[in-house]
Write a protein that holds these residues in place. Sequence first.
Motif, PDB file in Angstrom:
ATOM      1  N   ASP A 259       0.830  -1.208   0.000  1.00  0.00           N
ATOM      2  CA  ASP A 259       0.000   0.000   0.000  1.00  0.00           C
ATOM      3  C   ASP A 259       0.867   1.262   0.000  1.00  0.00           C
ATOM      4  O   ASP A 259       0.553   2.248  -0.680  1.00  0.00           O
ATOM      5  CB  ASP A 259      -0.934  -0.005   1.206  1.00  0.00           C
ATOM      6  CG  ASP A 259      -1.943  -1.148   1.140  1.00  0.00           C
ATOM      7  OD1 ASP A 259      -2.218  -1.630   0.018  1.00  0.00           O
ATOM      8  OD2 ASP A 259      -2.445  -1.565   2.203  1.00  0.00           O
ATOM      9  N   GLU A 260       1.952   1.244   0.767  1.00  0.00           N
ATOM     10  CA  GLU A 260       2.841   2.404   0.789  1.00  0.00           C
ATOM     11  C   GLU A 260       3.521   2.607  -0.560  1.00  0.00           C
ATOM     12  O   GLU A 260       3.712   3.748  -1.008  1.00  0.00           O
ATOM     13  CB  GLU A 260       3.890   2.226   1.887  1.00  0.00           C
ATOM     14  CG  GLU A 260       3.311   2.193   3.296  1.00  0.00           C
ATOM     15  CD  GLU A 260       4.385   1.968   4.339  1.00  0.00           C
ATOM     16  OE1 GLU A 260       5.571   1.860   3.949  1.00  0.00           O
ATOM     17  OE2 GLU A 260       4.056   1.904   5.533  1.00  0.00           O
ATOM     18  N   LEU A 261       3.870   1.499  -1.216  1.00  0.00           N
ATOM     19  CA  LEU A 261       4.508   1.610  -2.524  1.00  0.00           C
ATOM     20  C   LEU A 261       3.544   2.163  -3.563  1.00  0.00           C
ATOM     21  O   LEU A 261       3.917   2.994  -4.398  1.00  0.00           O
ATOM     22  CB  LEU A 261       5.026   0.239  -2.954  1.00  0.00           C
ATOM     23  CG  LEU A 261       5.888   0.188  -4.218  1.00  0.00           C
ATOM     24  CD1 LEU A 261       7.111   1.080  -4.059  1.00  0.00           C
ATOM     25  CD2 LEU A 261       6.312  -1.244  -4.520  1.00  0.00           C
ATOM     26  N   ILE A 262       2.283   1.734  -3.504  1.00  0.00           N
ATOM     27  CA  ILE A 262       1.280   2.257  -4.434  1.00  0.00           C
ATOM     28  C   ILE A 262       1.018   3.730  -4.170  1.00  0.00           C
ATOM     29  O   ILE A 262       0.922   4.544  -5.107  1.00  0.00           O
ATOM     30  CB  ILE A 262      -0.019   1.431  -4.321  1.00  0.00           C
ATOM     31  CG1 ILE A 262       0.223  -0.004  -4.829  1.00  0.00           C
ATOM     32  CG2 ILE A 262      -1.155   2.079  -5.108  1.00  0.00           C
ATOM     33  CD1 ILE A 262      -0.962  -0.919  -4.655  1.00  0.00           C
ATOM     34  N   ASP A 263       0.939   4.118  -2.898  1.00  0.00           N
ATOM     35  CA  ASP A 263       0.731   5.537  -2.570  1.00  0.00           C
ATOM     36  C   ASP A 263       1.905   6.386  -3.050  1.00  0.00           C
ATOM     37  O   ASP A 263       1.716   7.513  -3.543  1.00  0.00           O
ATOM     38  CB  ASP A 263       0.541   5.701  -1.057  1.00  0.00           C
ATOM     39  CG  ASP A 263      -0.766   5.080  -0.577  1.00  0.00           C
ATOM     40  OD1 ASP A 263      -1.664   4.873  -1.413  1.00  0.00           O
ATOM     41  OD2 ASP A 263      -0.876   4.786   0.627  1.00  0.00           O
ATOM     42  N   TRP A 264       3.118   5.871  -2.899  1.00  0.00           N
ATOM     43  CA  TRP A 264       4.298   6.611  -3.374  1.00  0.00           C
ATOM     44  C   TRP A 264       4.230   6.814  -4.881  1.00  0.00           C
ATOM     45  O   TRP A 264       4.528   7.914  -5.372  1.00  0.00           O
ATOM     46  CB  TRP A 264       5.563   5.846  -2.996  1.00  0.00           C
ATOM     47  CG  TRP A 264       6.774   6.311  -3.746  1.00  0.00           C
ATOM     48  CD1 TRP A 264       7.562   7.383  -3.463  1.00  0.00           C
ATOM     49  CD2 TRP A 264       7.319   5.722  -4.945  1.00  0.00           C
ATOM     50  NE1 TRP A 264       8.572   7.502  -4.401  1.00  0.00           N
ATOM     51  CE2 TRP A 264       8.446   6.492  -5.325  1.00  0.00           C
ATOM     52  CE3 TRP A 264       6.960   4.627  -5.720  1.00  0.00           C
ATOM     53  CZ2 TRP A 264       9.210   6.189  -6.444  1.00  0.00           C
ATOM     54  CZ3 TRP A 264       7.716   4.320  -6.833  1.00  0.00           C
ATOM     55  CH2 TRP A 264       8.830   5.104  -7.180  1.00  0.00           C
ATOM     56  N   VAL A 330       1.650  -7.278   2.654  1.00  0.00           N
ATOM     57  CA  VAL A 330       2.527  -7.729   1.582  1.00  0.00           C
ATOM     58  C   VAL A 330       3.650  -6.712   1.421  1.00  0.00           C
ATOM     59  O   VAL A 330       3.406  -5.518   1.289  1.00  0.00           O
ATOM     60  CB  VAL A 330       1.759  -7.893   0.254  1.00  0.00           C
ATOM     61  CG1 VAL A 330       2.703  -8.318  -0.862  1.00  0.00           C
ATOM     62  CG2 VAL A 330       0.640  -8.914   0.422  1.00  0.00           C
ATOM     63  N   TYR A 331       4.883  -7.203   1.455  1.00  0.00           N
ATOM     64  CA  TYR A 331       6.060  -6.359   1.280  1.00  0.00           C
ATOM     65  C   TYR A 331       6.765  -6.743  -0.019  1.00  0.00           C
ATOM     66  O   TYR A 331       6.708  -7.898  -0.452  1.00  0.00           O
ATOM     67  CB  TYR A 331       7.033  -6.524   2.452  1.00  0.00           C
ATOM     68  CG  TYR A 331       6.510  -5.995   3.759  1.00  0.00           C
ATOM     69  CD1 TYR A 331       6.785  -4.700   4.172  1.00  0.00           C
ATOM     70  CD2 TYR A 331       5.735  -6.790   4.593  1.00  0.00           C
ATOM     71  CE1 TYR A 331       6.311  -4.210   5.376  1.00  0.00           C
ATOM     72  CE2 TYR A 331       5.249  -6.315   5.801  1.00  0.00           C
ATOM     73  CZ  TYR A 331       5.537  -5.029   6.180  1.00  0.00           C
ATOM     74  OH  TYR A 331       5.062  -4.542   7.371  1.00  0.00           O
TER      75      TYR A 331
END
Length: 352
Positions: A259-264, A330-331
């Motif tokens: 989720d953090e990667l998609i937000d970035w 998921v990482y």
Amino acid sequence: APIMSRFDLFFVVLDECDERVDRNIAKHIVNVHRFQDEAINPEFSTESLQRYIRYARTFNPKLTREAADVLVEKYRILRQDDASGVGRNSYRITVRQLESMIRLSEAIARANCTSEITPAFVREAYTLLRQSIIHVEQDDIDFDEEELEGERGETRPAAATADDEDVQMTAEEIEAMDQMEESSMPENVRVRVAGRRQQAPPSSSSQAGSAAVANAPLPPPAPKRRMVITHDKYISLRDLIVLHLGATERETGHGIDRDELIDWYLEFKEDEIQDVDELEYEKELITKMLRKLVKDNYLIQVRGDVQESLPSIDEDSQQPMASDGDNVRVYYMVHPSVDMEGDSTFTSTSAV
């Protein structure tokens, strides 16, 4: 073909328009015509270069153990990329390219006037060889055709078929179902239902209207935007994601949550997103892009339990067991086979 095998590097000269390069070339040619030899100011004289070349040829460099290990790893990467089809080349990678890397490593060591071939020299030779390989033009990446197994779309056709069957039922089938329901009713209830039908018989116009509504075709759904990107954009997105993950791993020591990667990524594309539809498209694109990078062995997908405390025995017995995807984050991490240090494609962030 036989004479081409004698060369270790091939560089194709392309006449590409570049404002800065064109201006520098034009200035140099004009200055040579104006000032002749005075327009050229070399750093070293011809005699100095000749002495340097004669001295460098006296060295006979040897591979160190570390350099040999790096050499084997670089050749394995070249062969893996050639076999996987990620970068389609104009020729196959064979032991000739391994021998080319050895000769290039020796030449770089001589140029540095040293008797040992270090891992840095091998990486430089690998970079030169990768840059000289001519890549064949790639087809567009169609994510709709490369959906991974187990996606949510597999269960939708069955539900859609059931809905279509309900809509397409004829009047005879509906009447037969009503008769079956009435036959299962008690006698007194059946009499009351029959009396109500006799008191209010449906008109022919209402029957025709109901049949027309039932048989009317459903409006076609809006066509979905196809998830297709060019191969150049795929390479740019791949480099962007891998570089960001690699930098984060070096700073924090672990990967990034999905989720953090998609937000970035969405924040990175914020200036290009104009409406909600474009936002949903970019979100779906980065999600499928991550799946493809995992499939192509550029990323590793790690699932971890983020539940802070386990439930007690009583709570576990009273509540149903959660599904596999609940409370699991998921990482993503860079795959160990990705050579970010020696691969020239990962040296700078690409503009997407």
